[in-house]
Design an enzyme around this catalytic site. Sequence first.
Site, PDB file in Angstrom:
ATOM      1  N   GLY A   1     -13.596 -12.093   9.556  1.00  0.00           N
ATOM      2  CA  GLY A   1     -14.399 -13.011  10.345  1.00  0.00           C
ATOM      3  C   GLY A   1     -14.444 -12.499  11.775  1.00  0.00           C
ATOM      4  O   GLY A   1     -13.449 -12.021  12.310  1.00  0.00           O
TER       5      GLY A   1
ATOM      6  N   ASN B   1      37.008  12.679  -5.632  1.00  0.00           N
ATOM      7  CA  ASN B   1      35.994  13.732  -5.721  1.00  0.00           C
ATOM      8  C   ASN B   1      35.366  13.689  -7.108  1.00  0.00           C
ATOM      9  O   ASN B   1      36.062  13.804  -8.117  1.00  0.00           O
ATOM     10  CB  ASN B   1      36.618  15.098  -5.484  1.00  0.00           C
ATOM     11  CG  ASN B   1      35.538  16.154  -5.329  1.00  0.00           C
ATOM     12  OD1 ASN B   1      35.074  16.424  -4.236  1.00  0.00           O
ATOM     13  ND2 ASN B   1      35.110  16.723  -6.456  1.00  0.00           N
TER      14      ASN B   1
ATOM     15  N   HIS C   1      26.823  16.574  -6.366  1.00  0.00           N
ATOM     16  CA  HIS C   1      25.742  17.153  -7.188  1.00  0.00           C
ATOM     17  C   HIS C   1      25.579  16.448  -8.538  1.00  0.00           C
ATOM     18  O   HIS C   1      26.545  16.288  -9.269  1.00  0.00           O
ATOM     19  CB  HIS C   1      25.988  18.642  -7.485  1.00  0.00           C
ATOM     20  CG  HIS C   1      26.937  19.307  -6.569  1.00  0.00           C
ATOM     21  ND1 HIS C   1      26.509  20.097  -5.530  1.00  0.00           N
ATOM     22  CD2 HIS C   1      28.288  19.300  -6.523  1.00  0.00           C
ATOM     23  CE1 HIS C   1      27.567  20.560  -4.881  1.00  0.00           C
ATOM     24  NE2 HIS C   1      28.664  20.083  -5.460  1.00  0.00           N
TER      25      HIS C   1
ATOM     26  N   THR D   1     -10.346 -22.149   2.530  1.00  0.00           N
ATOM     27  CA  THR D   1      -9.155 -22.263   3.378  1.00  0.00           C
ATOM     28  C   THR D   1      -9.021 -23.644   4.045  1.00  0.00           C
ATOM     29  O   THR D   1      -7.908 -24.132   4.226  1.00  0.00           O
ATOM     30  CB  THR D   1      -9.129 -21.135   4.429  1.00  0.00           C
ATOM     31  OG1 THR D   1     -10.443 -20.963   4.978  1.00  0.00           O
ATOM     32  CG2 THR D   1      -8.721 -19.815   3.815  1.00  0.00           C
TER      33      THR D   1
ATOM     34  N   LYS E   1      -0.713 -12.736  -6.164  1.00  0.00           N
ATOM     35  CA  LYS E   1      -0.759 -11.682  -5.132  1.00  0.00           C
ATOM     36  C   LYS E   1       0.463 -11.679  -4.222  1.00  0.00           C
ATOM     37  O   LYS E   1       1.038 -10.629  -3.937  1.00  0.00           O
ATOM     38  CB  LYS E   1      -2.035 -11.850  -4.301  1.00  0.00           C
ATOM     39  CG  LYS E   1      -2.104 -10.899  -3.124  1.00  0.00           C
ATOM     40  CD  LYS E   1      -3.482 -10.791  -2.527  1.00  0.00           C
ATOM     41  CE  LYS E   1      -3.873 -11.951  -1.685  1.00  0.00           C
ATOM     42  NZ  LYS E   1      -5.176 -11.715  -1.016  1.00  0.00           N
TER      43      LYS E   1
ATOM     44  N   ASN F   1      -5.587  -7.342   0.121  1.00  0.00           N
ATOM     45  CA  ASN F   1      -6.586  -7.798  -0.846  1.00  0.00           C
ATOM     46  C   ASN F   1      -6.775  -6.804  -1.984  1.00  0.00           C
ATOM     47  O   ASN F   1      -7.504  -7.075  -2.925  1.00  0.00           O
ATOM     48  CB  ASN F   1      -7.929  -8.023  -0.149  1.00  0.00           C
ATOM     49  CG  ASN F   1      -7.840  -9.126   0.884  1.00  0.00           C
ATOM     50  OD1 ASN F   1      -7.428 -10.244   0.580  1.00  0.00           O
ATOM     51  ND2 ASN F   1      -8.179  -8.816   2.122  1.00  0.00           N
TER      52      ASN F   1
ATOM     53  N   ALA G   1      -2.854 -19.724  -2.250  1.00  0.00           N
ATOM     54  CA  ALA G   1      -3.310 -20.225  -3.546  1.00  0.00           C
ATOM     55  C   ALA G   1      -4.325 -19.309  -4.228  1.00  0.00           C
ATOM     56  O   ALA G   1      -4.632 -19.480  -5.404  1.00  0.00           O
ATOM     57  CB  ALA G   1      -3.911 -21.611  -3.374  1.00  0.00           C
TER      58      ALA G   1
HETATM   59  C1  UD1 Z   1     -10.091 -15.311   5.840  1.00  0.00           C
HETATM   60  C2  UD1 Z   1     -10.847 -15.890   7.057  1.00  0.00           C
HETATM   61  C3  UD1 Z   1     -11.427 -14.738   7.863  1.00  0.00           C
HETATM   62  C4  UD1 Z   1     -10.312 -13.787   8.268  1.00  0.00           C
HETATM   63  C5  UD1 Z   1      -9.507 -13.310   7.068  1.00  0.00           C
HETATM   64  C6  UD1 Z   1      -8.273 -12.561   7.545  1.00  0.00           C
HETATM   65  C7  UD1 Z   1     -11.767 -18.030   6.297  1.00  0.00           C
HETATM   66  C8  UD1 Z   1     -12.968 -18.719   5.837  1.00  0.00           C
HETATM   67  N1  UD1 Z   1     -11.900 -16.724   6.578  1.00  0.00           N
HETATM   68  O1  UD1 Z   1     -11.046 -14.625   5.037  1.00  0.00           O
HETATM   69  O2  UD1 Z   1     -12.061 -15.244   9.012  1.00  0.00           O
HETATM   70  O3  UD1 Z   1     -10.852 -12.682   8.968  1.00  0.00           O
HETATM   71  O4  UD1 Z   1      -9.043 -14.428   6.285  1.00  0.00           O
HETATM   72  O5  UD1 Z   1      -7.540 -12.061   6.497  1.00  0.00           O
HETATM   73  O6  UD1 Z   1     -10.718 -18.651   6.402  1.00  0.00           O
HETATM   74  N2  UD1 Z   1      -6.608 -19.430   0.108  1.00  0.00           N
HETATM   75  C9  UD1 Z   1      -6.111 -20.590  -0.449  1.00  0.00           C
HETATM   76  N3  UD1 Z   1      -6.993 -21.466  -1.007  1.00  0.00           N
HETATM   77  C10 UD1 Z   1      -8.322 -21.256  -1.025  1.00  0.00           C
HETATM   78  C11 UD1 Z   1      -8.809 -20.059  -0.449  1.00  0.00           C
HETATM   79  C12 UD1 Z   1      -7.929 -19.168   0.115  1.00  0.00           C
HETATM   80  O7  UD1 Z   1      -4.906 -20.829  -0.451  1.00  0.00           O
HETATM   81  O8  UD1 Z   1      -9.037 -22.114  -1.538  1.00  0.00           O
HETATM   82  C13 UD1 Z   1      -5.655 -18.483   0.691  1.00  0.00           C
HETATM   83  C14 UD1 Z   1      -5.666 -17.130   0.018  1.00  0.00           C
HETATM   84  O9  UD1 Z   1      -4.683 -17.082  -1.010  1.00  0.00           O
HETATM   85  C15 UD1 Z   1      -5.323 -16.186   1.161  1.00  0.00           C
HETATM   86  C16 UD1 Z   1      -5.857 -16.910   2.379  1.00  0.00           C
HETATM   87  O10 UD1 Z   1      -6.036 -18.254   2.034  1.00  0.00           O
HETATM   88  O11 UD1 Z   1      -3.934 -16.020   1.323  1.00  0.00           O
HETATM   89  C17 UD1 Z   1      -7.179 -16.330   2.899  1.00  0.00           C
HETATM   90  O12 UD1 Z   1      -8.136 -16.418   1.892  1.00  0.00           O
HETATM   91  P1  UD1 Z   1      -9.103 -15.217   1.557  1.00  0.00           P
HETATM   92  O13 UD1 Z   1      -9.969 -15.602   0.442  1.00  0.00           O
HETATM   93  O14 UD1 Z   1      -8.329 -13.963   1.475  1.00  0.00           O
HETATM   94  O15 UD1 Z   1      -9.982 -15.242   2.896  1.00  0.00           O
HETATM   95  P2  UD1 Z   1     -10.750 -14.039   3.539  1.00  0.00           P
HETATM   96  O16 UD1 Z   1     -12.071 -13.891   2.890  1.00  0.00           O
HETATM   97  O17 UD1 Z   1      -9.867 -12.859   3.621  1.00  0.00           O
HETATM   98 MG    MG Z   2      -7.924 -12.261   2.738  1.00  0.00          MG
END
Ligand code: UD1
Ligand code: MG
Length: 414
Positions: A143, A347, A333, A82, A24, A231, A12
Site C-alpha cells: 500500500g 578424547n 573428526h 484486515t 503461514k 508472502n 488469519a
Molecule cells: C496489507 C496492507 C498493505 C500493506 C501490506 C504490508 C491492507 C488492506 N493492506 O496488504 O497496505 O502494504 O499489508 O505487508 O491492510 N489477515 C487477516 N484476516 C484477513 C485478511 C488478512 O488476519 O481477513 C492478515 C493476514 O494473515 C496477514 C495480514 O493480515 O498477516 C495482512 O494481510 P495480507 O492479505 O497479507 O495484506 P496485504 O495485501 O499484504
Molecule cells: Mg501481506
Amino acid sequence: MGKERVAIILAAGVSSRMNTKLPKVLHEVCGRPILAYVLDACRQAGVGSLYVVVGYGAEQVKKQFEGSKDITWVNQPEQKGTAHAVLCCKKHLKDFDGETLVLCGDGPLIRVATLKTLMEKHKTERSAATLATAVLDDPTGYGRIVRDTYGNIQGIVEHRECTKEQLAIKEVNPSYYLFNNKILFDSASKVKPDNVKKEYYLTDALSIMIAAGHKVTAVTAVLPEEAISINSRVQLSETGKIMQRRIQLELMNKGVTIVDPPNTWIDARAQIGQDTVIEPFTCIHGEVKIGRGCRVGPFAYLRSGTILKDDVVLGVFTEVKNSTLSNGVRARHHSYIGDAIVGENVNIGAGSITANFDGKKISRTRIGNNCYIGSDSTLIAPLELKDGSHIEPGAVISQESMDKSMRKGKKNVS
Ligand code: UD1
Ligand code: MG
C-alpha cells in the site's frame, strides 16, 4: 481495563502464494515460527496483552503457542480483510480506553526500536493514529502512502487500486500501526468493502479518521529490510538470510568469532560463549548451548539439546545431538555423539560413534572423565564408561562386553 497498551496481531490469512498446508505464521525463520518474532517484539516493546487473530489452521497455531499466557486468541472464521480482522477483537477490546498496536503476523523482521519510535511519535504528536512507513526502491505490492503538499498523510492506497502516479510513490505501508483504541474500533466499523477484492481494508479506516478530523501521523521509521512480510517461499528464504545476519552480528558483538558468516548457519535459539570460534560450514540447529573458548567446525552439525561446556573442540563432520560435552572434550573428526553425557577431557577418536538407537528405542551413553575412545569405536547404548576408561581403536562396546572385561581386570577394552 486500565490504560495499558495492547496489541492486535493479524494472522488469519490463508497465504495462497506460499503454496502450503501449514499456516503461514508457523513456517520457520532461523528455527523459530514467523509469529514468534512478532510476539517477542511486542513483549520487548512493553506490550502486556496480545490479541492474535487466527483463521486458517487456527488450532495448529494455538497449539504451537499454548504455553503463552499473555495471548488471547481471536477467531476470524472467514477472512474478509484486515479491518474485519481487527473488528473480530471487538468483544474483548470495545471498552478498552488505551492504545492499540496493530501488526501483521507475517513480518518477523520487525525491530523493537521501530515500535518504540512509533510509540514515542504517537505520544508527542498526540495523534489518534500513527503509522510507521518505509521507503523502498521497489514498492511493488505494498500500500502506498499518499501525502499532501505539506507532507501530511492523506491516506493509503493499495497497490491494486493505485493510479499511475500513485504507483510511482516509494513510501509504503508495512502495516505497523498504533491507534487510540476507541477511535480504531469506531472507524474500522465504518469501512466498506469498496475495492477490487471486496475486502474490508484497515487502511481505509485511516482515511475515515482523517475525514472525521482526527490526527493521523506517519513516521518514516522502518528499514527497508524490516518492511518485508512473508508472502512466498522466496520471501521466506530472503527473510531467513537477513535474520541469520542479525543473529550472527549479535553473536559477534558478544565476542564470538564466526570465520565465514555466509557459510555458517546458526539457529535463533542458540547461545554461544565468548571467544568461541565457529569455523565455516557449521550448522547449529535448535536449542544449543556452547560455552567459552570452544572451537566448532569446519563442517560440524550441532542439533537440539546439545550443550558444550568450555574449551570443547569439535572438528570436521562431527554431529552432536541431545548431549552434554564437558570441559575440554575433543572430537575432531567424523563422529556422531547422540544422547550422551561426556565427562571432562575425553578424547573421542576419528570415526567413533554412539549407537544410540536399537531400531525401537533411543538409549543414553555416559562417558566418565578423562576417557580415551580410540578411533572407529562403536559405543552401543545404553552404556556407562567409568572415569579413565581406555577403549582400543576399532572396538565395538556394549555394557555386557564392558563389564566382562572389567571383571577380568582389564583396563583397556577392545
Ligand atoms: C496489507 C496492507 C498493505 C500493506 C501490506 C504490508 C491492507 C488492506 N493492506 O496488504 O497496505 O502494504 O499489508 O505487508 O491492510 N489477515 C487477516 N484476516 C484477513 C485478511 C488478512 O488476519 O481477513 C492478515 C493476514 O494473515 C496477514 C495480514 O493480515 O498477516 C495482512 O494481510 P495480507 O492479505 O497479507 O495484506 P496485504 O495485501 O499484504
Ligand atoms: Mg501481506
